[in-house]
Design a protein around this motif. Sequence first.
Motif, PDB file in Angstrom:
ATOM      1  N   LEU A  18     -12.263  48.197  33.942  1.00 40.44           N
ATOM      2  CA  LEU A  18     -12.215  49.325  34.324  1.00 40.44           C
ATOM      3  C   LEU A  18     -12.787  49.534  35.818  1.00 40.44           C
ATOM      4  O   LEU A  18     -11.897  50.142  37.070  1.00 40.44           O
ATOM      5  N   PHE A  19     -13.871  49.003  36.115  1.00 41.05           N
ATOM      6  CA  PHE A  19     -14.665  49.329  37.337  1.00 41.05           C
ATOM      7  C   PHE A  19     -14.574  48.197  38.149  1.00 41.05           C
ATOM      8  O   PHE A  19     -16.019  47.795  37.728  1.00 41.05           O
ATOM      9  N   THR A  20     -13.496  47.644  38.592  1.00 38.04           N
ATOM     10  CA  THR A  20     -13.295  46.630  39.605  1.00 38.04           C
ATOM     11  C   THR A  20     -13.271  46.864  40.670  1.00 38.04           C
ATOM     12  O   THR A  20     -12.496  47.926  41.220  1.00 38.04           O
ATOM     13  N   GLN A  21     -13.337  45.708  41.918  1.00 34.96           N
ATOM     14  CA  GLN A  21     -13.143  46.176  42.961  1.00 34.96           C
ATOM     15  C   GLN A  21     -11.351  45.887  42.932  1.00 34.96           C
ATOM     16  O   GLN A  21     -10.379  46.903  43.771  1.00 34.96           O
ATOM     17  N   ASN A  22     -10.496  45.276  42.324  1.00 34.79           N
ATOM     18  CA  ASN A  22      -8.604  46.020  41.949  1.00 34.79           C
ATOM     19  C   ASN A  22      -8.713  47.482  41.880  1.00 34.79           C
ATOM     20  O   ASN A  22      -7.283  47.940  42.174  1.00 34.79           O
ATOM     21  N   MET A  23      -9.390  47.441  40.556  1.00 37.33           N
ATOM     22  CA  MET A  23      -8.423  48.947  39.903  1.00 37.33           C
ATOM     23  C   MET A  23      -9.600  49.669  41.364  1.00 37.33           C
ATOM     24  O   MET A  23      -8.123  51.256  41.875  1.00 37.33           O
ATOM     25  N   PHE A  24     -10.804  49.390  42.059  1.00 37.96           N
ATOM     26  CA  PHE A  24     -10.914  51.093  43.643  1.00 37.96           C
ATOM     27  C   PHE A  24      -9.743  50.821  44.530  1.00 37.96           C
ATOM     28  O   PHE A  24      -9.953  51.330  44.700  1.00 37.96           O
ATOM     29  N   LYS A  25      -9.722  49.401  44.765  1.00 33.05           N
ATOM     30  CA  LYS A  25      -8.142  49.563  45.766  1.00 33.05           C
ATOM     31  C   LYS A  25      -6.779  50.002  44.933  1.00 33.05           C
ATOM     32  O   LYS A  25      -6.241  51.187  46.222  1.00 33.05           O
ATOM     33  N   ASP A  26      -6.811  50.211  43.909  1.00 32.56           N
ATOM     34  CA  ASP A  26      -5.339  50.921  43.690  1.00 32.56           C
ATOM     35  C   ASP A  26      -5.671  52.399  43.414  1.00 32.56           C
ATOM     36  O   ASP A  26      -4.856  53.423  43.999  1.00 32.56           O
ATOM     37  N   LEU A  27      -7.152  53.186  44.010  1.00 33.34           N
ATOM     38  CA  LEU A  27      -7.768  54.217  43.564  1.00 33.34           C
ATOM     39  C   LEU A  27      -7.409  54.584  45.542  1.00 33.34           C
ATOM     40  O   LEU A  27      -7.065  55.658  45.055  1.00 33.34           O
ATOM     41  N   LEU A  28      -7.720  54.422  46.346  1.00 29.24           N
ATOM     42  CA  LEU A  28      -8.107  54.054  47.481  1.00 29.24           C
ATOM     43  C   LEU A  28      -6.105  53.951  47.963  1.00 29.24           C
ATOM     44  O   LEU A  28      -6.436  54.358  48.884  1.00 29.24           O
ATOM     45  N   ASN A  29      -5.284  53.993  47.021  1.00 26.00           N
ATOM     46  CA  ASN A  29      -3.591  53.315  47.899  1.00 26.00           C
ATOM     47  C   ASN A  29      -3.129  54.406  46.829  1.00 26.00           C
ATOM     48  O   ASN A  29      -2.324  54.282  47.172  1.00 26.00           O
ATOM     49  N   HIS A  30      -4.137  55.338  46.561  1.00 29.13           N
ATOM     50  CA  HIS A  30      -2.903  56.410  45.100  1.00 29.13           C
ATOM     51  C   HIS A  30      -2.535  55.782  44.214  1.00 29.13           C
ATOM     52  O   HIS A  30      -1.115  56.353  43.930  1.00 29.13           O
ATOM     53  N   ARG A  31      -2.447  54.811  44.087  1.00 29.69           N
ATOM     54  CA  ARG A  31      -1.913  54.589  42.559  1.00 29.69           C
ATOM     55  C   ARG A  31      -2.309  54.391  41.279  1.00 29.69           C
ATOM     56  O   ARG A  31      -3.785  54.316  41.370  1.00 29.69           O
ATOM     57  N   THR A  32      -1.997  54.643  39.861  1.00 34.81           N
ATOM     58  CA  THR A  32      -3.126  54.580  38.704  1.00 34.81           C
ATOM     59  C   THR A  32      -3.436  53.447  38.533  1.00 34.81           C
ATOM     60  O   THR A  32      -1.747  52.808  38.758  1.00 34.81           O
ATOM     61  N   PRO A  33      -4.908  52.941  38.629  1.00 36.42           N
ATOM     62  CA  PRO A  33      -5.175  51.302  37.729  1.00 36.42           C
ATOM     63  C   PRO A  33      -3.929  51.420  35.975  1.00 36.42           C
ATOM     64  O   PRO A  33      -4.738  52.253  35.792  1.00 36.42           O
ATOM     65  N   PRO A  34      -3.741  50.952  36.124  1.00 35.89           N
ATOM     66  CA  PRO A  34      -3.098  49.400  34.788  1.00 35.89           C
ATOM     67  C   PRO A  34      -4.449  49.852  33.784  1.00 35.89           C
ATOM     68  O   PRO A  34      -4.148  50.697  32.773  1.00 35.89           O
ATOM     69  N   ALA A  35      -5.160  49.238  34.850  1.00 38.21           N
ATOM     70  CA  ALA A  35      -6.666  49.520  33.147  1.00 38.21           C
ATOM     71  C   ALA A  35      -7.490  51.432  33.079  1.00 38.21           C
ATOM     72  O   ALA A  35      -7.590  51.479  32.017  1.00 38.21           O
TER      73      ALA A  35
END
Length: 291
Positions: A18-35
Motif C-alpha cells: 500500500l504505502f510504496t513509491q509505486n503506489m505513490f507514483k500512481d496517485l501522482l498520475n491520478h491512477r488508482t493503485p491496485p493495492a
Amino acid sequence: MNKGGHRLTTNNAIINKLFTQNMFKDLLNHRTPPALTQVAQQYIPSPEALSYGEILSQMYQFMSQTYRNEYFYQNTLLMKLLLGKHSIHTTTALTQVPIGNSIADFVLINGKAVVYEIKTELDTFNRLRGQLEDYYKAFDHVCVVTSESGFSKLKSELADTPVGIYVLNKQNRLSNKIKKDPIRDASSVNHRSLFSLLRKKEYESILFAYYGELPSATPVFYYDASYARFAEIPLDEAYVRVLNELKKRNRVEKDDISEIPDSLKSLAYFANISTKERLLLCEYLSQQFRG
C-alpha cells in the motif's frame, strides 16, 4: 474496520504494497493503485462513500494499532524527528542508503548524521550485527529503532556498545523513558565507504572545492582516479564534506510537505515532491473512491 476476523494474517502482503513509491507514483498520475483497491474492498466498510485520502488515512490508523510495518516506523521517524524536532530547512533525511552489504533504513543529517536501523515487531535480529558493522564504516552515530519487546531483547546485547536504541511505544511515540542514546564512534569510518555514498556530482563537488580541479583521467579510469584524490583528504575533513553533500539531497519545501496527509508524508518527502505535484496529489486524494 476489519470485516473478516482473520483478514490481517492472510492479507498482510497486500498491506505492505500500500504505502510504496509505486503506489505513490500512481496517485501522482491520478491512477488508482491496485493495492489501494484491494485494501479498500477488504478492510473498509462502504469505501465508495469515502475519498481516496480518507481510505488511506483509515488504513494508516489501522496499521498503527495492528500492523506496524517498516513503512509505519519510517514515516513515524520522519514526522517525529525531521518535521517535529528538527527543521526541514536545516536537516535532511535519507532512506535506503547502501553501505557495504547493508542498506540503511533511515539516515538523519543536520550537525551530525545518525543512522536509524528499523526493527519492527515483524522483524528478526539475525542480520543486525553485520548491519551495524557496515553502518559504522560510513557514519559515527547509529541507532536501532524497535518496539518495547524488541528493546527487551536488545538492551543486554547492545549494552556495552555505542549503538543507541530508540523505542516506538504502543502509543506510537518515540519513548523518552525506554531508550539508550547513541555514543559517537568514528573508529571504523573509512574513505572507501564514505566515497561509496556519493553520486558523481557530489564527489566532484568535494574534489573541486578541496583541490581547485578535477582529476585528469579517461572515463574508464575516472572513478578510480577520483577516489584516489578523495582518499588523500584527511578523514575528519572528508567526513564533514560528505555530510554537507548529502544534506543537499531531498530539498522539499515546508509548505509542500505540510499539506500532505500524515500517512503519505514519508513517500512525498523521499519523492522530492514539487509544488505542482503536491497540488495534483491533494486534488486526487479529495476525489471519491471509485474502485
